[in-house]
Write an enzyme that holds these catalytic residues in place. Structure first.
Site, PDB file in Angstrom:
ATOM      1  N   GLY A 210       0.792  -1.219   0.000  1.00 46.53           N
ATOM      2  CA  GLY A 210       0.000   0.000   0.000  1.00 46.53           C
ATOM      3  C   GLY A 210       0.825   1.270   0.000  1.00 46.53           C
ATOM      4  O   GLY A 210       2.059   1.222   0.018  1.00 46.53           O
TER       5      GLY A 210
ATOM      6  N   HIS B 220     -18.838  -6.840 -34.982  1.00 47.22           N
ATOM      7  CA  HIS B 220     -18.464  -8.256 -34.879  1.00 47.22           C
ATOM      8  C   HIS B 220     -17.221  -8.516 -35.718  1.00 47.22           C
ATOM      9  O   HIS B 220     -17.110  -7.980 -36.816  1.00 47.22           O
ATOM     10  CB  HIS B 220     -19.605  -9.134 -35.380  1.00 47.22           C
ATOM     11  CG  HIS B 220     -19.258 -10.594 -35.388  1.00 47.22           C
ATOM     12  ND1 HIS B 220     -19.225 -11.347 -34.236  1.00 47.22           N
ATOM     13  CD2 HIS B 220     -18.899 -11.416 -36.416  1.00 47.22           C
ATOM     14  CE1 HIS B 220     -18.866 -12.580 -34.548  1.00 47.22           C
ATOM     15  NE2 HIS B 220     -18.670 -12.654 -35.859  1.00 47.22           N
TER      16      HIS B 220
END
Ligand SMILES: Cc1cc2nc3c(=O)[nH]c(=O)nc-3n(C[C@H](O)[C@H](O)[C@H](O)COP(=O)(O)OP(=O)(O)OC[C@H]3O[C@@H](n4cnc5c(N)ncnc54)[C@H](O)[C@@H]3O)c2cc1C
Length: 564
Positions: free
Chosen positions: A367, A541
């Site tokens: 962190g 597509h």
């Protein structure tokens, strides 16, 4: 003797001081690298042409220096031109001093600070920005961009190793860590000089130095011997964050790295142990694994990536394990030792027993802490968050002092570059007299594992915690033609719908191109686009985007190309 900057790689007249390798009192030898210079052509070492003792350092890391500028004063052992003592002290006394007035002073040149500066300058404000290191902050220099440059090298190497699956024969592929780091640095340098160019073009005065508050309207910026006193109507603090560290024995061993050190590690390693299975830890786990290293991740909590839904976390864990990454959850690291052969040993407790893992290096990814060091905030009265982490702000990014704002990692709200930038826009809009507020409901975030993970809006876990009446649709990439052609059919698109309002309130994608696809979901959630409108939108597509269309269909009568 004075050591001056004689030349810079390329045609530039200025460069940025990178890592400074010497301190006052150090003895230096002829040929010793005393500092690194960051130039547009890349990093270049500056070697001393004399030997002696360092008497004074006139520059600091991150400072812009120009040809002819004195960098260090050295008491030479080999004689040579000695600077008279009088001049030396006169120089010390005469360090440049300047008083500057600004409409807005911004402290920190990361994605929060520099975007705020550009936004304010474009709206006619006189802007001064103080930055103690290189422009671009953590994001450009040691965060988002450097990691993604290395992610790309690592993924490419992994693809090459699996080229035979695509009908290709590739022999003798080899990863060279040093060249990977060089490529990363050159991308970083290009972007940093791009930001400097933008500062210049937008007439933003950038002062290279460390800023600290004198009072709530005055800030002193010190750089070597120079001192600038800036008085501003409004001040935006954008000082970001630094890696937090673990207080465990052995953490100071030289084989222990934080993410910043890891991004400059040129060693070709065989095995790495990563402490922390959060975003940074898991990104590095896939980087190192894709580069052919044995990786172990030790995580304190019972699963990695606790910020995503458990099914997403389980999917990435499954994929990680298939690739040979060891994941040790529910494990508390107790100490780090060193074997006789110099290898690192990470000891951890799991299920009441002590275990250990041996590796070449250890990466600590536990962190980051808001960076308020040296700011002397106590001279302003700006309050900290209740948990003591970072500066408290309201939704308009104002601190408890009306004309002082805090944006980005330093306010500890969401440690993401795009959040810092957006908060910067909100702060500036408020300075411009608007009533702007930060809305966090549709903030996307991406984790650059392989495959990528991206989230926006509420997770399923968060929606359930809030007691919402929801339905969930999942479409697997295994049923998407484009994903199959890419050889990346793992993962899914998941959507969360609020049954009471009918709106899509959250989405998660784990799979190919998740980082690009999440923008579509962000637009859907942010603009509250209805299910019906999405169903009647034509998706090209074959694309991975069709998975979003299918997942939306799955919220109603069911997807066309998938049946459970
Ligand atoms: C390894 C890693 C990977 C990451 N990957 C991503 C990612 O993929 N996507 C993402 O969105 N986020 C990522 N992040 C997080 C992201 O880098 C930060 O959220 C972002 O940089 C915060 O921006 P900021 O402007 O608040 O602060 P910073 O970028 O930290 O900039 C703050 C600047 O302030 C300067 N400063 C500090 N104090 C002073 C002072 N007193 N005087 C003058 N200057 C000062 C610092 O030198 C620094 O340049 C990553 C972080 C790390 C460490």
């Amino acid at each position: 003797m004075e050591i001056k900057l004689k030349s810079i790689m390329g045609k530039d007249k200025t460069a940025i001081v990178g890592k400074l390798n010497v301190s006052v009192g150090d003895t230096i030898e002829t040929g010793q690298v005393i500092l690194q210079l960051e130039t547009k052509k890349g990093n270049s070492p500056l070697k001393s042409e004399i030997s002696g003792t360092v008497e004074e350092i006139l520059i600091s890391e991150g400072q812009t220096v120009e040809i002819g500028q004195t960098l260090l004063c050295v008491k030479s052992e080999s004689g040579g031109e000695t600077v008279p003592k009088l001049d030396y002290f006169a120089g010390m006394i005469n360090g440049k001093k300047e008083d500057i007035n600004a409409d807005i002073l911004i402290i920190g040149g990361g994605p929060g600070g520099y975007v705020a500066a550009i936004h304010a300058a474009k709206n006619g404000r006189k802007v001064v920005l103080a930055e103690r290191k290189a422009m671009g902050g953590t994001c450009l220099n040691e965060g988002c961009i450097p990691t993604k440059a290395i992610v790309k090298s690592a993924e490419l190497y992994e693809h090459i190793k699996n080229a035979n699956e695509f009908g290709l024969e590739v022999k003798d592929a080899r990863a060279d860590m040093s060249k990977i780091i060089d490529r990363k640095n050159s991308i970083k340098d290009t972007l940093v000089s791009g930001i400097e160019y933008l500062m210049n073009k937008n007439e933003i005065r950038v002062i290279k130095g460390s800023a600290s508050f004198v009072d709530e309207r005055t800030v002193s910026v010190k750089s070597g011997r120079d001192e600038y006193t800036v008085e501003a109507e409004n001040i935006i603090i954008a000082t970001g964050s630094t890696s937090s560290t673990l207080k465990i024995p052995g953490i100071d061993n030289e084989f222990v790295m934080n993410s910043t050190k890891a991004l400059d590690c040129r060693d070709n390693m065989d095995c790495v142990t990563i402490i922390g299975g959060g975003v940074i830890g898991m990104e590095f786990a896939f980087i190192y694994s894709n580069l052919g290293m044995k990786v172990n991740v030790v995580e304190y909590f019972d699963r990695v990536l606790t910020m995503v839904d458990s099914d997403v976390s389980e999917e990435i864990c499954k994929i990680a394990k298939q690739r040979g990454i060891g994941i040790h959850t529910g494990s508390k690291v107790t100490r780090i030792g060193r074997e006789e052969n110099g290898k690192a040993v990470v000891f951890f407790e799991k299920d009441g027993t002590e275990r250990f893992i041996t590796s070449d290096k250890v990466l600590v990814a536990t962190g980051r802490e808001p960076d308020v060091q040296g700011l002397e905030l106590e001279n302003t009265g700006a309050a900290a968050n209740e948990n003591g982490r970072g500066i408290a702000v309201d939704s308009g990014m104002r601190t408890s002092v009306k004309h002082i704002y805090a944006i980005g990692d330093v306010n500890s709200r969401m440690q993401l570059a795009h959040v810092a930038s957006h908060e910067g826009m909100v702060a500036v809009d408020n300075i411009l007299g608007k009533d702007a507020h930060m809305d966090y409901t549709a903030v996307p975030n991406v984790i650059f594992t392989s495959p990528e993970i991206a989230n926006v809006g509420l997770t399923e876990d968060a929606a359930l915690r809030e007691g919402l009446n929801i339905s969930v649709s999942k479409f697997p990439f295994g049923a998407n033609g484009k994903a199959l052609t890419m050889g990346e059919s793992e993962g899914f698109v998941k959507l969360i719908k609020d049954l009471d309002t009918g709106g899509i309130i959250g989405g998660a994608i784990i799979g190919p191109e998740a980082s690009a696809l999440i923008s579509t979901l962000t637009m859907i959630i942010n603009s509250r686009i209805s299910e019906e409108e999405i169903i009647h939108t034509v998706f090209a597509h074959p694309t991975t985007g069709e998975s979003i269309h299918e997942a939306v269909l799955g919220l109603g009568k069911g997807a066309f190309h998938y049946h459970e």
